[in-house]
Design a protein around this motif. Structure first.
Motif, PDB file in Angstrom:
ATOM      1  N   PRO A   1       0.836  -1.202   0.000  1.00  0.00           N
ATOM      2  CA  PRO A   1       0.000   0.000   0.000  1.00  0.00           C
ATOM      3  C   PRO A   1       0.869   1.249   0.000  1.00  0.00           C
ATOM      4  O   PRO A   1       1.996   1.237   0.493  1.00  0.00           O
ATOM      5  N   ALA A   2       0.351   2.329  -0.583  1.00  0.00           N
ATOM      6  CA  ALA A   2       1.155   3.547  -0.657  1.00  0.00           C
ATOM      7  C   ALA A   2       0.257   4.745  -0.928  1.00  0.00           C
ATOM      8  O   ALA A   2      -0.872   4.614  -1.410  1.00  0.00           O
ATOM      9  N   HIS A   3       0.800   5.928  -0.621  1.00  0.00           N
ATOM     10  CA  HIS A   3       0.104   7.186  -0.907  1.00  0.00           C
ATOM     11  C   HIS A   3       1.130   8.219  -1.347  1.00  0.00           C
ATOM     12  O   HIS A   3       2.193   8.369  -0.731  1.00  0.00           O
ATOM     13  N   LEU A   4       0.805   8.921  -2.436  1.00  0.00           N
ATOM     14  CA  LEU A   4       1.616  10.036  -2.909  1.00  0.00           C
ATOM     15  C   LEU A   4       0.877  11.335  -2.619  1.00  0.00           C
ATOM     16  O   LEU A   4      -0.292  11.482  -3.001  1.00  0.00           O
ATOM     17  N   GLY A   5       1.553  12.262  -1.940  1.00  0.00           N
ATOM     18  CA  GLY A   5       0.956  13.561  -1.685  1.00  0.00           C
ATOM     19  C   GLY A   5       1.297  14.539  -2.790  1.00  0.00           C
ATOM     20  O   GLY A   5       1.495  14.167  -3.938  1.00  0.00           O
ATOM     21  N   GLY A   6       1.364  15.801  -2.430  1.00  0.00           N
ATOM     22  CA  GLY A   6       1.724  16.817  -3.417  1.00  0.00           C
ATOM     23  C   GLY A   6       0.526  17.372  -4.147  1.00  0.00           C
ATOM     24  O   GLY A   6      -0.610  17.320  -3.660  1.00  0.00           O
ATOM     25  N   GLU A   7       0.767  17.887  -5.355  1.00  0.00           N
ATOM     26  CA  GLU A   7      -0.275  18.582  -6.107  1.00  0.00           C
ATOM     27  C   GLU A   7      -1.331  17.648  -6.673  1.00  0.00           C
ATOM     28  O   GLU A   7      -2.471  18.061  -6.907  1.00  0.00           O
ATOM     29  N   ALA A   8      -0.991  16.399  -6.943  1.00  0.00           N
ATOM     30  CA  ALA A   8      -1.947  15.438  -7.500  1.00  0.00           C
ATOM     31  C   ALA A   8      -1.933  14.183  -6.635  1.00  0.00           C
ATOM     32  O   ALA A   8      -1.411  13.140  -7.035  1.00  0.00           O
ATOM     33  N   PRO A   9      -2.496  14.248  -5.427  1.00  0.00           N
ATOM     34  CA  PRO A   9      -2.418  13.112  -4.504  1.00  0.00           C
ATOM     35  C   PRO A   9      -3.191  11.908  -5.025  1.00  0.00           C
ATOM     36  O   PRO A   9      -4.222  12.037  -5.695  1.00  0.00           O
ATOM     37  N   VAL A  10      -2.678  10.739  -4.715  1.00  0.00           N
ATOM     38  CA  VAL A  10      -3.323   9.494  -5.113  1.00  0.00           C
ATOM     39  C   VAL A  10      -2.869   8.401  -4.150  1.00  0.00           C
ATOM     40  O   VAL A  10      -1.759   8.463  -3.597  1.00  0.00           O
ATOM     41  N   SER A  11      -3.731   7.432  -3.930  1.00  0.00           N
ATOM     42  CA  SER A  11      -3.381   6.271  -3.105  1.00  0.00           C
ATOM     43  C   SER A  11      -3.467   5.027  -3.974  1.00  0.00           C
ATOM     44  O   SER A  11      -3.997   5.059  -5.085  1.00  0.00           O
ATOM     45  N   GLY A  12      -2.959   3.915  -3.456  1.00  0.00           N
ATOM     46  CA  GLY A  12      -3.039   2.705  -4.256  1.00  0.00           C
ATOM     47  C   GLY A  12      -2.434   1.502  -3.568  1.00  0.00           C
ATOM     48  O   GLY A  12      -1.906   1.589  -2.449  1.00  0.00           O
ATOM     49  N   LEU A  13      -2.516   0.381  -4.261  1.00  0.00           N
ATOM     50  CA  LEU A  13      -2.028  -0.890  -3.734  1.00  0.00           C
ATOM     51  C   LEU A  13      -1.515  -1.747  -4.878  1.00  0.00           C
ATOM     52  O   LEU A  13      -2.230  -1.955  -5.875  1.00  0.00           O
ATOM     53  N   LYS A  14      -0.268  -2.215  -4.754  1.00  0.00           N
ATOM     54  CA  LYS A  14       0.229  -3.245  -5.669  1.00  0.00           C
ATOM     55  C   LYS A  14       0.098  -4.595  -4.979  1.00  0.00           C
ATOM     56  O   LYS A  14       0.500  -4.749  -3.816  1.00  0.00           O
ATOM     57  N   TRP A  15      -0.445  -5.561  -5.676  1.00  0.00           N
ATOM     58  CA  TRP A  15      -0.645  -6.919  -5.170  1.00  0.00           C
ATOM     59  C   TRP A  15       0.138  -7.831  -6.098  1.00  0.00           C
ATOM     60  O   TRP A  15      -0.234  -8.055  -7.243  1.00  0.00           O
ATOM     61  N   ILE A  16       1.305  -8.283  -5.636  1.00  0.00           N
ATOM     62  CA  ILE A  16       2.243  -8.989  -6.515  1.00  0.00           C
ATOM     63  C   ILE A  16       2.557 -10.377  -5.977  1.00  0.00           C
ATOM     64  O   ILE A  16       2.921 -10.541  -4.807  1.00  0.00           O
ATOM     65  N   ALA A  17       2.375 -11.370  -6.823  1.00  0.00           N
ATOM     66  CA  ALA A  17       2.656 -12.758  -6.472  1.00  0.00           C
ATOM     67  C   ALA A  17       4.026 -13.153  -6.997  1.00  0.00           C
ATOM     68  O   ALA A  17       4.384 -12.828  -8.134  1.00  0.00           O
ATOM     69  N   SER A  18       4.783 -13.857  -6.176  1.00  0.00           N
ATOM     70  CA  SER A  18       6.092 -14.368  -6.570  1.00  0.00           C
ATOM     71  C   SER A  18       6.100 -15.880  -6.344  1.00  0.00           C
ATOM     72  O   SER A  18       6.108 -16.334  -5.192  1.00  0.00           O
ATOM     73  N   TYR A  19       6.089 -16.624  -7.421  1.00  0.00           N
ATOM     74  CA  TYR A  19       6.060 -18.086  -7.365  1.00  0.00           C
ATOM     75  C   TYR A  19       7.261 -18.622  -8.150  1.00  0.00           C
ATOM     76  O   TYR A  19       7.181 -18.821  -9.377  1.00  0.00           O
ATOM     77  N   PRO A  20       8.389 -18.842  -7.493  1.00  0.00           N
ATOM     78  CA  PRO A  20       9.604 -19.279  -8.208  1.00  0.00           C
ATOM     79  C   PRO A  20       9.420 -20.543  -9.039  1.00  0.00           C
ATOM     80  O   PRO A  20      10.071 -20.697 -10.077  1.00  0.00           O
ATOM     81  N   GLU A  21       8.521 -21.431  -8.597  1.00  0.00           N
ATOM     82  CA  GLU A  21       8.328 -22.678  -9.350  1.00  0.00           C
ATOM     83  C   GLU A  21       7.678 -22.440 -10.705  1.00  0.00           C
ATOM     84  O   GLU A  21       7.669 -23.329 -11.561  1.00  0.00           O
ATOM     85  N   ASN A  22       7.135 -21.240 -10.923  1.00  0.00           N
ATOM     86  CA  ASN A  22       6.573 -20.930 -12.240  1.00  0.00           C
ATOM     87  C   ASN A  22       7.606 -21.085 -13.350  1.00  0.00           C
ATOM     88  O   ASN A  22       7.263 -21.403 -14.490  1.00  0.00           O
ATOM     89  N   VAL A  23       8.864 -20.824 -13.006  1.00  0.00           N
ATOM     90  CA  VAL A  23       9.923 -20.895 -14.014  1.00  0.00           C
ATOM     91  C   VAL A  23       9.992 -22.286 -14.626  1.00  0.00           C
ATOM     92  O   VAL A  23      10.239 -22.446 -15.826  1.00  0.00           O
ATOM     93  N   ARG A  24       9.742 -23.308 -13.811  1.00  0.00           N
ATOM     94  CA  ARG A  24       9.758 -24.682 -14.322  1.00  0.00           C
ATOM     95  C   ARG A  24       8.624 -24.928 -15.312  1.00  0.00           C
ATOM     96  O   ARG A  24       8.674 -25.842 -16.128  1.00  0.00           O
ATOM     97  N   ARG A  25       7.574 -24.123 -15.207  1.00  0.00           N
ATOM     98  CA  ARG A  25       6.432 -24.236 -16.120  1.00  0.00           C
ATOM     99  C   ARG A  25       6.575 -23.296 -17.321  1.00  0.00           C
ATOM    100  O   ARG A  25       5.631 -23.092 -18.072  1.00  0.00           O
ATOM    101  N   ASN A  26       7.732 -22.651 -17.428  1.00  0.00           N
ATOM    102  CA  ASN A  26       7.990 -21.657 -18.464  1.00  0.00           C
ATOM    103  C   ASN A  26       7.039 -20.472 -18.339  1.00  0.00           C
ATOM    104  O   ASN A  26       6.623 -19.870 -19.339  1.00  0.00           O
ATOM    105  N   LEU A  27       6.691 -20.141 -17.094  1.00  0.00           N
ATOM    106  CA  LEU A  27       5.896 -18.963 -16.786  1.00  0.00           C
ATOM    107  C   LEU A  27       6.770 -17.945 -16.064  1.00  0.00           C
ATOM    108  O   LEU A  27       7.698 -18.333 -15.346  1.00  0.00           O
ATOM    109  N   PRO A  28       6.497 -16.642 -16.223  1.00  0.00           N
ATOM    110  CA  PRO A  28       7.215 -15.666 -15.406  1.00  0.00           C
ATOM    111  C   PRO A  28       6.982 -15.927 -13.917  1.00  0.00           C
ATOM    112  O   PRO A  28       5.898 -16.360 -13.506  1.00  0.00           O
ATOM    113  N   ARG A  29       8.023 -15.652 -13.142  1.00  0.00           N
ATOM    114  CA  ARG A  29       7.934 -15.861 -11.688  1.00  0.00           C
ATOM    115  C   ARG A  29       6.857 -14.993 -11.062  1.00  0.00           C
ATOM    116  O   ARG A  29       6.119 -15.425 -10.172  1.00  0.00           O
TER     117      ARG A  29
END
Length: 335
Positions: free
Chosen positions: A61-89
């Motif tokens: 989660p994060a918030h940027l202040g200043g002249e154009a304030p905005v909030s947000g959330l990055k939801w990121i999955a990291s699955y190292p075994e994906n590489v074995r399936r030829n998928l991005p981690r």
């Protein structure tokens, strides 16, 4: 806020590749805003799985202040075994929220955003911490999307490369990366199997692995003046970290989650090995000499994803490439 838009990964990538230097300047400005206290960047939250300990999904989660304030959330999955399936981690989405009402107004595919903000901070660190223009021998350890995107940003910024070395525990991936660097950037590139020799020869090292614990120890030779971008955060043993200049993106964030800086603090009971943040160096309040190896460890701040994501959202909206989702909100009045 009555509209909701979706920006897919193709659009996000097009915006990023069309102007990487603009992304870098956004990252530079966000680091400086963060250092001035204009942002809110809580700790990341890790969802882990007892039956799959190598995998995790992280909320930033994060918030940027200043002249154009905005909030947000990055939801990121990291699955190292994906590489074995030829998928991005990694896979990810980014939600943007209106700062006045809290309503979400956009959802962006964010694996490219995450890679781009990491690569932009890496290129910025090279220009800030090792600014001379002499040709460099560059070593990439880890041949995935992060390393490849870093190479794109370094090439876009005109890095003078003498030779590009690529090491990966899967030799075919290293060879593929080396071919990419040669064909795309015009670098003299080759895959290497001997990591110790490559570390000793490199002026610039980019660590972009999935290593869960340190493997780079003080038995390996690191030349004075070398710059290591510790992007994967857990490759370097405390006995190496303690001997280096250390620059972080955010000290409190980096000293968590068993990162190399965190393990070093735990091992030696001090933070004195840390010289400061990249923003400190950018502002000139911290200066480094080249008497030993310098390590840059960026934990990865959610405010960077937010700033880059907002740029992509605005660009997509202005160019008509944002997909409107009518009636995403079933009601827009209380009664």
């Amino acid at each position: 806020m009555s509209t909701f838009h979706v920006i897919d990964g193709t659009v996000a990538q097009d915006v990023i590749t069309s102007a990487p230097s603009e992304i870098l300047e956004i990252v530079r400005d966000t680091y400086l805003q963060h250092s001035r206290g204009v942002t809110v960047n809580p700790n990341s939250y890790f969802l882990r799985f007892p039956d799959n300990p190598g995998a995790r999904i992280i909320a930033l989660p994060a918030h940027l202040g200043g002249e154009a304030p905005v909030s947000g959330l990055k939801w990121i999955a990291s699955y190292p075994e994906n590489v074995r399936r030829n998928l991005p981690r990694a896979s990810a989405v980014l939600l943007l929220n209106d700062a006045e009402t809290g309503y979400p107004f956009a959802c962006l595919e964010a694996s490219r955003i995450s890679a781009a903000r990491t690569a932009a901070s890496a290129a910025l660190a090279v220009e800030t911490l090792a600014p001379d223009e002499a040709p460099r021998t560059v070593l990439f350890v880890g041949a995935g999307i992060i390393g490849r995107t870093v190479s794109d940003f370094l090439a876009a910024r005109g890095l003078n490369v003498r030779e590009c070395l690529v090491h990966d525990h899967v030799g075919a991936y290293a060879q593929k990366f080396a071919t990419y660097a040669s064909d795309t950037h015009g670098w003299r590139a080759r895959a290497v199997t001997g990591i110790d020799e490559a570390l000793a020869a490199a002026d610039l090292v980019i660590l972009a692995t999935t290593a869960p614990a340190p493997w780079l120890t003080d038995s390996q030779t690191l030349p004075s003046g070398q710059l290591i971008l510790n992007l994967s955060l857990r490759d370097i043993h405390p006995t190496v970290m303690i001997k280096c200049h250390n620059v972080l993106d955010d000290i409190d964030h980096c000293l968590t989650a068993e990162t190399s800086p965190h393990l070093t603090e735990t091992e030696y009971g001090t933070r004195d090995f840390i010289d400061g943040t990249l923003a400190d160096v950018l502002r000139g309040t911290v200066t480094l000499d080249r008497d030993r190896t310098t390590v840059f460890s960026p934990f990865g701040l959610g405010v960077l994803d937010l700033a880059v994501g907002c740029h992509i959202y605005r660009t997509a909206l202005e160019s008509g490439r944002a997909t409107d989702v009518p009636h995403f909100f079933p009601e827009l009045t209380r009664w």
